[in-house]
Design a protein around this motif. Structure first.
Motif, PDB file in Angstrom:
ATOM      1  N   PRO A 453       0.766  -1.135   0.068  1.00 47.89           N
ATOM      2  CA  PRO A 453      -0.170   0.104  -0.072  1.00 47.89           C
ATOM      3  C   PRO A 453       0.716   1.270   0.079  1.00 47.89           C
ATOM      4  CG  PRO A 453      -0.831  -1.476   1.515  1.00 47.89           C
ATOM      5  CD  PRO A 453       0.486  -2.059   1.086  1.00 47.89           C
ATOM      6  N   LEU A 552      -6.744   1.955  -1.294  1.00 49.81           N
ATOM      7  CA  LEU A 552      -5.769   0.984  -1.477  1.00 49.81           C
ATOM      8  C   LEU A 552      -4.548   1.359  -1.164  1.00 49.81           C
ATOM      9  CD1 LEU A 552      -6.611   0.386  -5.446  1.00 49.81           C
ATOM     10  CD2 LEU A 552      -6.975  -1.304  -3.595  1.00 49.81           C
ATOM     11  N   GLY A 553      -4.215   2.749  -0.981  1.00 47.78           N
ATOM     12  CA  GLY A 553      -3.034   3.375  -0.524  1.00 47.78           C
ATOM     13  C   GLY A 553      -2.948   3.785   1.108  1.00 47.78           C
ATOM     14  N   ALA A 556      -5.361   1.461   3.533  1.00 48.17           N
ATOM     15  CA  ALA A 556      -4.783   0.066   3.835  1.00 48.17           C
ATOM     16  C   ALA A 556      -3.580   0.101   4.711  1.00 48.17           C
ATOM     17  CB  ALA A 556      -4.746  -0.671   2.461  1.00 48.17           C
ATOM     18  N   ASP A 557      -2.784   0.937   4.339  1.00 47.17           N
ATOM     19  CA  ASP A 557      -1.737   1.348   5.204  1.00 47.17           C
ATOM     20  C   ASP A 557      -1.732   1.459   6.575  1.00 47.17           C
ATOM     21  OD1 ASP A 557       1.313   1.149   5.230  1.00 47.17           O
ATOM     22  OD2 ASP A 557       1.484   3.318   4.511  1.00 47.17           O
TER      23      ASP A 557
END
Length: 567
Positions: A453, A552-553, A556-557
């Motif tokens: 991510p 998604l980035g 999620a991180d």
């Protein structure tokens, strides 16, 4: 979070609010072409320029001619800068003997500074000569900023004028903005920075002896003059690779505060100028209120996340907030505030490394840019970008009340709405399209330092920064490659001029319309309901468009971090 941190944040906003009207009054005088106290000294310079250039400042232009002159000027500047960078190795003012830039890096840099993005795929002190910094880059800092303010004036005239075919004179607007606001403030600002310890010299390197007795070479140059306009003009390109985290660019807490104030100064003032131009300063205050609400929300989330720190490290016994990538002399509050300021405006200067922020702390600078950098925005670009959202918001309000929407005395019809949608759609199409492409191609996947991510966030941040003309970066991305220099150059050019041209078309369309006075059925555009609608439209458009990418980035991180996994 601490009490002192909130005093800094709220005090920062209070100072800017106090300066909004004085700056707006000065800008309004330039908007109208009236005399200012500086005309006594600079008036002959202005008239001399018009004479030498063969320009009649009173000959006004329609939107097409205004756009054509603006585009021609910027293309010529880009070509000139490209030539300077390519020929750097044989030009004077190069005490370190640095070679000329590669074709793809020179083109990327020329586009970057032309578009007020100032994205840097290079380390300034190890790549650029003093002459390149001054002649190729600093001049762009003035002229790209002046272009943004001139374009804002053109749109203001579109709203303010009645049955007119003209929206001003591009050359007159550029000259007045440069001479009477950007240049004088930058001179005073640079002198303050020099007094605070920022270098201003043509020397390249000075050798010093460290406390351990070793020899160290410190790179110098004409830093203060570039630093002043880089902040005031929301340019952001650093003389040094570490940008405003470098003690030669930003040595003290006071210079840090002044730099943040200068990033927002003209953007705040332009909101008042707009209100005055359309005959109702409450319109400007309503726009500024929406901007400040969005800004404070972003600061709150970023400061909260950075002060909370990393739970994985805390579990290992490392207590406190997240100080990774931050200067001790600034601390968490000033670093978090600076990160939101620089991405709410199209500045891109940094006093800490955004790649080292917590996942959600780094998401807010990213999201600021994805909103179109209209929270305050770049000089000129912020207010004209915000007015595009205002056109959509008043259109939505018109649908709710069942009548043709009006805004500041002008009917907003299908032409204006279509052009506004066309301009606003540039950001998601370019950001998401180029990010998706780089996430599957081998050349794109070779860029991120991290996988998973966070690596995706590095790619997403780069194209967001480029299209939004910001220039900051998640520094984990290796961008100095033909692939990234080429695509980021395209992104910067489209993100600047594919928004400007539809905006000028709107200005021309509005200027030709009759004035429509407010009636009992008009939707009020100065109160709390209007401010709330503006905030909602901006957040909904940004949220619905970019939420999948953010999931998604950085989101999620963040979920990985709280579960104990680090990228």
């Amino acid at each position: 979070m601490t009490f002192q941190g909130w005093i800094l944040i709220l005090g920062f906003v209070a100072i800017l609010l106090a300066l909004t009207k004085p700056v707006g009054v000065w800008l309004f005088a330039l908007y109208e072409g009236r005399r200012t106290p500086l005309h006594i000294v600079l008036g002959p310079v202005e008239r001399g320029f018009y004479t030498l250039a063969g320009i009649d400042p009173n000959a006004e232009q329609g939107w097409r001619r205004y756009a054509l002159h603006m585009l021609f000027f910027n293309v010529a500047l880009m070509a000139f800068t490209y030539a300077v960078l390519r020929l750097q190795g044989v030009l004077p003012g190069n005490p370190q003997g640095l070679a000329g830039l590669s074709p793809h890096l020179a083109l990327n840099t020329a586009i970057s500074f032309t578009t007020n993005t100032n994205w840097q795929s290079y380390g300034g002190e190890s790549t650029m000569s003093n002459l390149s910094q001054m002649l190729g880059l600093t001049i762009h800092n003035f002229l790209s900023a002046a272009t943004g303010i001139a374009l804002a004036f053109a749109l203001f005239r579109g709203f303010a004028r009645r049955e007119s075919k003209a929206i001003g004179n591009f050359w007159a607007d550029m000259t007045r903005v440069t001479l009477y606001i950007l240049l004088p403030i930058s001179i005073v600002y640079a002198l303050f920075l020099i007094a605070s310890g920022v270098p201003q010299t043509m020397a390249g390197v000075v050798d010093v002896q460290t406390l351990e007795g070793a020899k160290q070479s410190l790179l110098l140059g004409p830093v203060a003059s570039q630093e002043a306009i880089k902040m005031l003009g929301t340019n952001g390109g650093g003389f040094f690779n570490a940008n405003s985290a470098h003690p030669f660019e930003n040595p003290t807490a006071l210079t840090n505060l002044i730099q943040m104030l200068s990033i927002f100064l003209i953007g705040f003032g332009l909101t008042w100028t707009f209100g005055k131009a359309v005959g109702n300063t409450r319109q400007g205050w309503a726009i500024l209120s929406a901007m400040v609400i969005l800004f404070l929300a972003g600061v709150t989330v970023t400061y909260w996340q950075e002060a909370a720190g990393n739970p994985v490290l805390q579990h290992l016994g490392v207590a406190g907030g997240n100080m990774e990538g931050k200067e001790v002399r600034f601390g968490i509050a000033a670093s978090a505030l600076f990160s939101v300021v620089t991405t709410a405006a199209s500045c891109g200067a940094v006093n800490s490394m955004h790649d080292s922020f917590t996942a959600l702390g780094g998401m807010i600078p990213l999201f600021n840019m994805q909103l179109g950098e209209v929270v305050i925005g770049g000089v000129g670009a912020g207010i004209y970008g915000f007015l595009l959202f205002a056109i959509l918001a008043v259109f939505v309000a018109g649908l709710m009340v069942g009548r043709t929407p009006e805004y500041v005395g002008k009917k907003i019809e299908s032409r204006e709405v279509k052009l506004a949608v066309l301009a606003i759609a540039v950001l998601p199409l370019m950001i998401l399209g180029l990010t998706a492409l780089s996430s599957v191609l081998q050349q794109g996947l070779a860029g991120p330092l991290n996988k998973g991510p966070h690596g995706f966030s590095e790619i997403l941040y780069a194209f967001t920064s480029a299209v939004a003309n910001n220039g900051s970066a998640f520094a984990g991305l290796t961008a100095n490659t033909p692939y990234y220099n080429g695509l980021l150059g395209v992104a910067m050019w489209v993100g600047r001029f594919f928004i400007i041209v539809p905006m000028l078309a709107i200005a021309g369309s509005l200027a030709a319309k009759k004035y429509t006075p407010e009636s009992a059925g008009s939707f009020p555009t100065t109160g709390g309901l209007w401010v709330g609608l503006l905030v909602g439209i901006i957040l909904i458009l940004g949220g619905l468009t970019f939420l999948p990418g953010l999931a998604l980035g950085p989101i999620a991180d963040h979920l990985a971090m709280i579960s104990g996994t680090l990228s």
